[in-house]
Design a protein around this motif. Structure first.
Motif, PDB file in Angstrom:
ATOM      1  N   PRO A   1     -47.807 -18.332  21.525  1.00  0.00           N
ATOM      2  CA  PRO A   1     -47.101 -19.506  22.067  1.00  0.00           C
ATOM      3  C   PRO A   1     -46.377 -20.234  20.939  1.00  0.00           C
ATOM      4  O   PRO A   1     -47.000 -20.838  20.068  1.00  0.00           O
ATOM      5  CB  PRO A   1     -48.237 -20.353  22.651  1.00  0.00           C
ATOM      6  N   LEU A   2     -45.071 -20.138  20.933  1.00  0.00           N
ATOM      7  CA  LEU A   2     -44.281 -20.692  19.840  1.00  0.00           C
ATOM      8  C   LEU A   2     -43.014 -21.306  20.420  1.00  0.00           C
ATOM      9  O   LEU A   2     -42.225 -20.618  21.068  1.00  0.00           O
ATOM     10  CB  LEU A   2     -43.929 -19.584  18.839  1.00  0.00           C
ATOM     11  N   GLU A   3     -42.834 -22.604  20.200  1.00  0.00           N
ATOM     12  CA  GLU A   3     -41.652 -23.308  20.693  1.00  0.00           C
ATOM     13  C   GLU A   3     -40.602 -23.389  19.583  1.00  0.00           C
ATOM     14  O   GLU A   3     -40.923 -23.769  18.445  1.00  0.00           O
ATOM     15  CB  GLU A   3     -42.028 -24.714  21.129  1.00  0.00           C
ATOM     16  N   LEU A   4     -39.369 -23.066  19.903  1.00  0.00           N
ATOM     17  CA  LEU A   4     -38.267 -23.171  18.953  1.00  0.00           C
ATOM     18  C   LEU A   4     -37.519 -24.472  19.222  1.00  0.00           C
ATOM     19  O   LEU A   4     -37.161 -24.774  20.367  1.00  0.00           O
ATOM     20  CB  LEU A   4     -37.337 -21.977  19.071  1.00  0.00           C
ATOM     21  N   LEU A   5     -37.260 -25.233  18.157  1.00  0.00           N
ATOM     22  CA  LEU A   5     -36.701 -26.575  18.310  1.00  0.00           C
ATOM     23  C   LEU A   5     -35.540 -26.795  17.350  1.00  0.00           C
ATOM     24  O   LEU A   5     -35.569 -26.332  16.197  1.00  0.00           O
ATOM     25  CB  LEU A   5     -37.787 -27.624  18.026  1.00  0.00           C
ATOM     26  N   LYS A   6     -34.549 -27.541  17.790  1.00  0.00           N
ATOM     27  CA  LYS A   6     -33.469 -27.995  16.929  1.00  0.00           C
ATOM     28  C   LYS A   6     -33.891 -29.286  16.223  1.00  0.00           C
ATOM     29  O   LYS A   6     -34.842 -29.951  16.647  1.00  0.00           O
ATOM     30  CB  LYS A   6     -32.205 -28.217  17.751  1.00  0.00           C
ATOM     31  N   ALA A   7     -33.154 -29.647  15.185  1.00  0.00           N
ATOM     32  CA  ALA A   7     -33.515 -30.817  14.381  1.00  0.00           C
ATOM     33  C   ALA A   7     -33.639 -32.073  15.239  1.00  0.00           C
ATOM     34  O   ALA A   7     -34.592 -32.851  15.110  1.00  0.00           O
ATOM     35  CB  ALA A   7     -32.488 -31.021  13.274  1.00  0.00           C
ATOM     36  N   GLU A   8     -32.689 -32.279  16.149  1.00  0.00           N
ATOM     37  CA  GLU A   8     -32.719 -33.499  16.960  1.00  0.00           C
ATOM     38  C   GLU A   8     -33.899 -33.485  17.943  1.00  0.00           C
ATOM     39  O   GLU A   8     -34.442 -34.543  18.291  1.00  0.00           O
ATOM     40  CB  GLU A   8     -31.397 -33.685  17.705  1.00  0.00           C
TER      41      GLU A   8
END
Length: 380
Positions: free
Chosen positions: A114-121
């Motif tokens: 389980p791994l969420e990818l996120l942008k800086a904002e």
């Protein structure tokens, strides 16, 4: 305490104490020998906390071991009243071209973690205490978190002794003789023999292994961590994760504030070469002891860049390729070693203890440890 054992373990820190527990649990007559009285502040396991990550930027071959380590930590928690693990989640961030972050993401995908990818904002919106520059990206692993390292060693010690392991503290190993069917160690408290020997003496491994005619590329380094006053509403462990960061020029790791301790931060890729017997343990003797980590906070977590509440000095023992050494001695099949954990080993100490116990008793392990071979070219 007798003088003959099935297995002697030299070094009863995180790896050694764990192996002692798994050996004793199997009914193996075990002696643990340590120069100090673990848990202590002379090695690499103090400072309250360590991160456990499953998606692994150091290489996807570590993932099965990380997952097994987590299972064993969860089992240990059932055996003790001491807090062992807190599921804070772990946030990783860095520039879009960060090889470390890319490998963490790739390893997570390969093993369906389980791994969420996120942008800086998105990171700043979810955790207002984090300020990332444009072009950074992040991954968040919700099932990982923080190990309470000294509690882990305490629990392994208590359980090992309950299962019959003997522990000799404040005991210096002066010499080792390896015979065909047994080993003998000479210590400051007398001589002991055993059929098998495990050497896992942390920063002192180089010294101990040289007595076994094994000279490895092991370099102890002085490392520092600091705890900083912070906005507790932003950084306490109920709302903020453990984290690692690749800024493009340096690598850092940190922890939320537990019970008002302050946010804890260290720099992973920097430290002074040292001798474990000569290391200066005074935090602040070098400007970078606080300087490097404070500058990181000022840029990325400014509301955690408050007063330094405390600082600590510990050690890494580095190999040239930053991979561990976990293997049977190339000349003596009844001598097993674990060394060179390069600043990312503690999380694995549960499974490494299991591995060492299997190597000592069975001569083999169910786990793939080929990457940790003592004969690999990087160590020559």
């Amino acid at each position: 305490m007798g003088t003959h054992y099935d297995v002697i373990v030299i070094g009863a820190g995180s790896m050694g104490m764990s192996s002692g527990y798994y050996l004793a649990k199997k009914g193996v007559k075990t002696l643990l020998v340590d120069a100090f009285d673990p848990p202590h502040t002379n090695g690499s396991h103090h400072g309250d906390t360590r991160i456990i990550r499953h998606a692994y930027g150091e290489g996807r071959k570590y993932v099965p071991l990380a997952l097994r380590a987590q299972e064993l930590w969860d089992e240990l928690q059932k055996e003790t009243n001491l807090p062992i693990f807190k599921q804070t989640g772990v946030l990783g961030f860095g520039p879009s071209d960060s090889a470390f972050i890319k490998e963490a993401i790739a390893s997570g995908r390969q093993y369906a973690l389980p791994l969420e990818l996120l942008k800086a904002e998105e990171v700043s919106k979810r955790w207002p205490g984090v300020r990332l520059p444009e072009g950074f990206h992040a991954c968040f692993e919700p099932t990982s978190g923080v190990l309470f390292s000294e509690n882990c060693v305490k629990a392994f010690r208590q359980l090992a002794q309950e299962h019959g392991a003997a522990l000799s503290v404040h005991t210096l190993v002066e010499d080792i003789a390896v015979n065909r069917n047994f080993v003998q160690i000479e210590t400051s408290k007398g001589a002991y023999t055993a059929e098998k020997l495990i050497v896992t003496a942390g920063a002192w491994n180089g010294q101990i292994l040289s007595k076994l005619k094994l000279n490895l590329s092991l370099q102890p380094k002085r490392q520092t961590v600091g705890w900083f006053a912070c906005d507790e509403s932003l950084y306490n462990d109920s709302v903020f994760p453990a984290f690692f960061a690749d800024t493009g020029t340096a690598q850092y790791y940190g922890f939320p504030s537990f019970n008002g301790s302050g946010l804890k931060l260290g720099r992973h890729d920097y430290g002074q070469v040292t001798d474990p017997d000569q290391i200066n343990r005074q935090f602040g003797i070098y400007p970078e002891d606080e300087g490097h980590i404070r500058r990181f906070l000022e840029v990325y977590m400014p509301q955690a860049a408050g007063t330094l509440k405390r600082g600590r000095v510990c050690m890494y023992t580095k190999t040239p390729d930053d991979h561990f050494i976990v293997d049977v001695h190339p000349a003596y099949d009844h001598v097993v070693m674990a060394a060179g954990f390069s600043g990312h080993g503690f999380k694995f100490s549960s499974v490494i203890g299991e591995v060492l116990s299997q190597l000592a008793v069975d001569g083999k392990t169910e786990h793939d440890i080929s990457i940790f071979s003592v004969t690999r070219p990087a160590l020559k």
